[in-house]
Design an enzyme around this catalytic site. Sequence first.
Site, mmCIF file in Angstrom:
data_model
loop_
_atom_site.group_PDB
_atom_site.id
_atom_site.type_symbol
_atom_site.label_atom_id
_atom_site.label_comp_id
_atom_site.label_asym_id
_atom_site.label_seq_id
_atom_site.Cartn_x
_atom_site.Cartn_y
_atom_site.Cartn_z
ATOM 1 N N HIS A 108 -8.152 1.201 -3.423
ATOM 2 C CA HIS A 108 -7.164 0.849 -2.399
ATOM 3 C C HIS A 108 -6.955 -0.655 -2.317
ATOM 4 O O HIS A 108 -6.455 -1.169 -1.314
ATOM 5 C CB HIS A 108 -7.576 1.388 -1.021
ATOM 6 C CG HIS A 108 -8.036 2.820 -1.058
ATOM 7 N ND1 HIS A 108 -9.371 3.160 -1.150
ATOM 8 C CD2 HIS A 108 -7.341 3.972 -1.071
ATOM 9 C CE1 HIS A 108 -9.484 4.497 -1.208
ATOM 10 N NE2 HIS A 108 -8.269 5.002 -1.162
HETATM 11 FE FE1 FES Z 1 -10.924 1.919 -0.739
HETATM 12 FE FE2 FES Z 1 -12.480 0.390 -2.274
HETATM 13 S S1 FES Z 1 -10.635 -0.136 -1.330
HETATM 14 S S2 FES Z 1 -12.764 2.475 -1.745
#
Ligand code: FES
Length: 144
Positions: A108
């Site tokens: 993410h």
């Molecule tokens: Fe979501 Fe690393 S940014 S698990």
Amino acid sequence: GAAVSADVSKMEEGQLIRVEWRGKPVWIVKRTQEMIEQLPNHENRLRDPESKELQQPVYAQNRHRSIRPEFFVAVGICTHFGCSPTYMPNEFASQAEGVRSGFFCPCHGSRFDIAGRVFQNVPAPTNLEVPPYMFTDEFTILVG
Ligand code: FES
């Protein structure tokens, strides 16, 4: 779980090695002088530059978050949902702002600096965890 020892005597500057401790990946990075020197440059863009929000060993409560500045030891698990961040020794885009090295989580998009400190405006809530460890001699690290 048992402690695990790592021989860092042959590590190159900028190299990352992994050991497994309690089923978790633990990274050891031999930071270059340039990596150490960039740490102050971007602290206004970090969520928790002094690691006040995180329970962690006393020896990690400093800018480089380690016993010795050249060796960074951290649990290699993103503090968001547990993905494995990618080591980027030299590839961060914002070179103009003095940040070249760190870790990028592909799940993410969380970004951490080369002391595992999380940047603002990413999903990961805290800095990377520093595990308990010690040096048993100049070039042997005992994790756990
Ligand atoms: Fe979501 Fe690393 S940014 S698990």
